[in-house]
Design an enzyme around this catalytic site. Structure first.
Site, PDB file in Angstrom:
ATOM      1  N   ARG A 137       0.830  -1.199   0.000  1.00  0.00           N
ATOM      2  CA  ARG A 137       0.000   0.000   0.000  1.00  0.00           C
ATOM      3  C   ARG A 137       0.869   1.255   0.000  1.00  0.00           C
ATOM      4  O   ARG A 137       0.424   2.334   0.387  1.00  0.00           O
ATOM      5  CB  ARG A 137      -0.943  -0.033   1.206  1.00  0.00           C
ATOM      6  CG  ARG A 137      -1.939  -1.201   1.155  1.00  0.00           C
ATOM      7  CD  ARG A 137      -2.893  -1.166   2.338  1.00  0.00           C
ATOM      8  NE  ARG A 137      -2.213  -1.467   3.590  1.00  0.00           N
ATOM      9  CZ  ARG A 137      -2.039  -2.695   4.087  1.00  0.00           C
ATOM     10  NH1 ARG A 137      -2.473  -3.745   3.407  1.00  0.00           N
ATOM     11  NH2 ARG A 137      -1.441  -2.884   5.245  1.00  0.00           N
ATOM     12  N   CYS A 157       1.169  20.758 -10.740  1.00  0.00           N
ATOM     13  CA  CYS A 157      -0.291  20.723 -10.576  1.00  0.00           C
ATOM     14  C   CYS A 157      -0.733  19.290 -10.287  1.00  0.00           C
ATOM     15  O   CYS A 157      -1.277  19.003  -9.235  1.00  0.00           O
ATOM     16  CB  CYS A 157      -0.969  21.280 -11.827  1.00  0.00           C
ATOM     17  SG  CYS A 157      -0.635  23.019 -12.136  1.00  0.00           S
ATOM     18  N   ARG A 177      -3.493  19.419  -7.376  1.00  0.00           N
ATOM     19  CA  ARG A 177      -3.804  20.533  -6.469  1.00  0.00           C
ATOM     20  C   ARG A 177      -4.665  21.590  -7.147  1.00  0.00           C
ATOM     21  O   ARG A 177      -5.425  22.304  -6.495  1.00  0.00           O
ATOM     22  CB  ARG A 177      -2.516  21.177  -5.954  1.00  0.00           C
ATOM     23  CG  ARG A 177      -1.680  21.827  -7.028  1.00  0.00           C
ATOM     24  CD  ARG A 177      -0.537  22.658  -6.496  1.00  0.00           C
ATOM     25  NE  ARG A 177       0.260  23.221  -7.570  1.00  0.00           N
ATOM     26  CZ  ARG A 177      -0.059  24.321  -8.246  1.00  0.00           C
ATOM     27  NH1 ARG A 177      -1.150  24.996  -7.950  1.00  0.00           N
ATOM     28  NH2 ARG A 177       0.717  24.749  -9.226  1.00  0.00           N
ATOM     29  N   ASP A 180      -7.007  23.868 -14.524  1.00  0.00           N
ATOM     30  CA  ASP A 180      -7.718  24.669 -15.515  1.00  0.00           C
ATOM     31  C   ASP A 180      -8.566  23.692 -16.316  1.00  0.00           C
ATOM     32  O   ASP A 180      -8.059  22.951 -17.150  1.00  0.00           O
ATOM     33  CB  ASP A 180      -6.678  25.376 -16.391  1.00  0.00           C
ATOM     34  CG  ASP A 180      -7.269  26.167 -17.543  1.00  0.00           C
ATOM     35  OD1 ASP A 180      -8.438  25.940 -17.896  1.00  0.00           O
ATOM     36  OD2 ASP A 180      -6.538  26.998 -18.115  1.00  0.00           O
ATOM     37  N   ASN A 188      -4.972  15.788 -18.922  1.00  0.00           N
ATOM     38  CA  ASN A 188      -4.402  15.052 -17.792  1.00  0.00           C
ATOM     39  C   ASN A 188      -5.033  13.673 -17.637  1.00  0.00           C
ATOM     40  O   ASN A 188      -4.335  12.697 -17.326  1.00  0.00           O
ATOM     41  CB  ASN A 188      -4.572  15.841 -16.496  1.00  0.00           C
ATOM     42  CG  ASN A 188      -3.696  17.075 -16.427  1.00  0.00           C
ATOM     43  OD1 ASN A 188      -4.133  18.121 -15.958  1.00  0.00           O
ATOM     44  ND2 ASN A 188      -2.457  16.992 -16.881  1.00  0.00           N
ATOM     45  N   HIS A 218     -11.245  24.616 -11.547  1.00  0.00           N
ATOM     46  CA  HIS A 218     -11.730  25.956 -11.872  1.00  0.00           C
ATOM     47  C   HIS A 218     -11.886  26.197 -13.371  1.00  0.00           C
ATOM     48  O   HIS A 218     -11.199  25.608 -14.199  1.00  0.00           O
ATOM     49  CB  HIS A 218     -10.801  27.020 -11.266  1.00  0.00           C
ATOM     50  CG  HIS A 218      -9.354  26.815 -11.616  1.00  0.00           C
ATOM     51  ND1 HIS A 218      -8.491  26.121 -10.799  1.00  0.00           N
ATOM     52  CD2 HIS A 218      -8.618  27.219 -12.683  1.00  0.00           C
ATOM     53  CE1 HIS A 218      -7.279  26.100 -11.337  1.00  0.00           C
ATOM     54  NE2 HIS A 218      -7.330  26.759 -12.495  1.00  0.00           N
ATOM     55  N   TYR A 220     -11.748  29.484 -15.820  1.00  0.00           N
ATOM     56  CA  TYR A 220     -11.364  30.896 -15.874  1.00  0.00           C
ATOM     57  C   TYR A 220     -12.482  31.739 -16.474  1.00  0.00           C
ATOM     58  O   TYR A 220     -13.265  31.255 -17.306  1.00  0.00           O
ATOM     59  CB  TYR A 220     -10.083  31.067 -16.689  1.00  0.00           C
ATOM     60  CG  TYR A 220      -8.842  30.745 -15.904  1.00  0.00           C
ATOM     61  CD1 TYR A 220      -8.327  31.645 -14.980  1.00  0.00           C
ATOM     62  CD2 TYR A 220      -8.166  29.531 -16.079  1.00  0.00           C
ATOM     63  CE1 TYR A 220      -7.179  31.354 -14.252  1.00  0.00           C
ATOM     64  CE2 TYR A 220      -7.025  29.237 -15.355  1.00  0.00           C
ATOM     65  CZ  TYR A 220      -6.543  30.150 -14.441  1.00  0.00           C
ATOM     66  OH  TYR A 220      -5.418  29.873 -13.712  1.00  0.00           O
ATOM     67  N   ALA A 275      -3.945  31.533 -18.797  1.00  0.00           N
ATOM     68  CA  ALA A 275      -3.506  32.409 -17.702  1.00  0.00           C
ATOM     69  C   ALA A 275      -2.184  31.885 -17.158  1.00  0.00           C
ATOM     70  O   ALA A 275      -1.993  30.690 -16.988  1.00  0.00           O
ATOM     71  CB  ALA A 275      -4.560  32.432 -16.602  1.00  0.00           C
TER      72      ALA A 275
END
Length: 276
Positions: A137, A157, A177, A180, A188, A218, A220, A275
């Site tokens: 584990r 990220c 974390r 976009d 991803n 989030h 933008y 951004a």
């Protein structure tokens, strides 16, 4: 219809309808013209993709699957932090004149540590454990090294992956974390789906579940109209994505070893403002 499309649409609707707006707050990110890049965000998004059922590529618009594979190999296989070793230009804004993004991503994966089985890097440790201690584990990687953060041009990220073997299935949790949603979400997902598939193939398992945990998901402010149009598009069945079955060593994979069939998708979205 693609299950990835359904997850994406539902996630975007929840962010737009229930999310928190950062407009007027102090934010780090800026648009190219220097104005603040505000977002609508949701905390703690968890999306689950069963790779044994279908490959999680969006069909609302095309995701460049081979390019996504090139980047994940850049980090996990070539263990590079230099954009000259990468075909896509997604990291250009964060690179210095020599092409380095600092002590981030591939740099962290190349660092060697002392494990019980000897000195090796995080990737080789994962592969060794999957082959020799599959019920452990403790099969995980972490690129968020506080010691090196000040020397990273962008703090990671997608920073940590935990692997878990259940029966003959290799599962993984990707911790991110910040994301976009328009520019990076499916990119991803596709990357780490391919990573699970590659590691499963070379260690003797079948791809299982990819769980994607996003702390700050989030959209933008300048992406809102694009997202609103995107999620109303027609959805298609997921493409069939397979790997070259002849590859037995993780370090032998190239983007040419991924085969994409029957990928129907909507029109691509070009010139998305990013951004920084």
């Amino acid at each position: 219809m693609s299950k990835a499309d359904v997850l994406f649409v539902n996630m975007c609707k929840k962010i737009l309808e229930e999310g928190f707006s950062t407009e007027g707050a102090t934010v780090r990110a800026r648009w190219e013209d220097g104005s603040p890049a505000y977002t609508i965000k949701t905390f703690g998004v968890v999306n689950r993709y069963d790779l044994s059922q279908e490959f999680p590529a969006l069909t609302l618009r095309r995701t460049a699957i081979k390019s996504a594979m090139d980047e994940v190999l850049w980090i996990w296989q070539r263990k590079s932090n230099n954009i000259h070793d990468l075909k896509p230009h997604i990291w250009d804004e964060w690179a210095d004149p020599d092409g380095s993004i600092g002590k981030a991503y591939g740099y962290q994966m190349a660092k060697k540590y002392k494990f019980a089985q000897g000195e090796m890097d995080q990737v080789d440790n994962v592969i060794w454990q999957l082959k020799n201690q599959p019920q452990s584990r403790r099969i995980l990687t972490n690129m968020y090294n506080f010691e090196d953060l000040s020397e990273m041009n962008l703090e990671p990220c997608a920073y940590s992956v935990t692997f878990n073997v259940t029966g003959n299935k290799l599962n993984a949790i990707l911790n991110q974390r910040s994301q976009d949603i328009l520019a990076a979400n499916n990119w991803n997902v596709v990357q780490y789906a391919l990573l699970v598939m590659m590691l499963a193939q070379v260690t003797g398992y079948q791809p299982g579940e990819l769980v994607h945990v996003i702390s700050d998901a989030h959209i933008y402010n300048r992406h809102v109209p694009i997202i609103e149009e995107l999620i109303e598009r027609r959805q298609y069945p997921a493409p069939k994505v397979t790997l070259n079955p002849e590859i037995k060593d993780f370090y032998d994979f190239t983007p040419e070893d991924v085969r994409v069939e029957d990928y129907l998708h909507g029109e691509q979205i070009l010139n998305i403002p990013i951004a920084v």
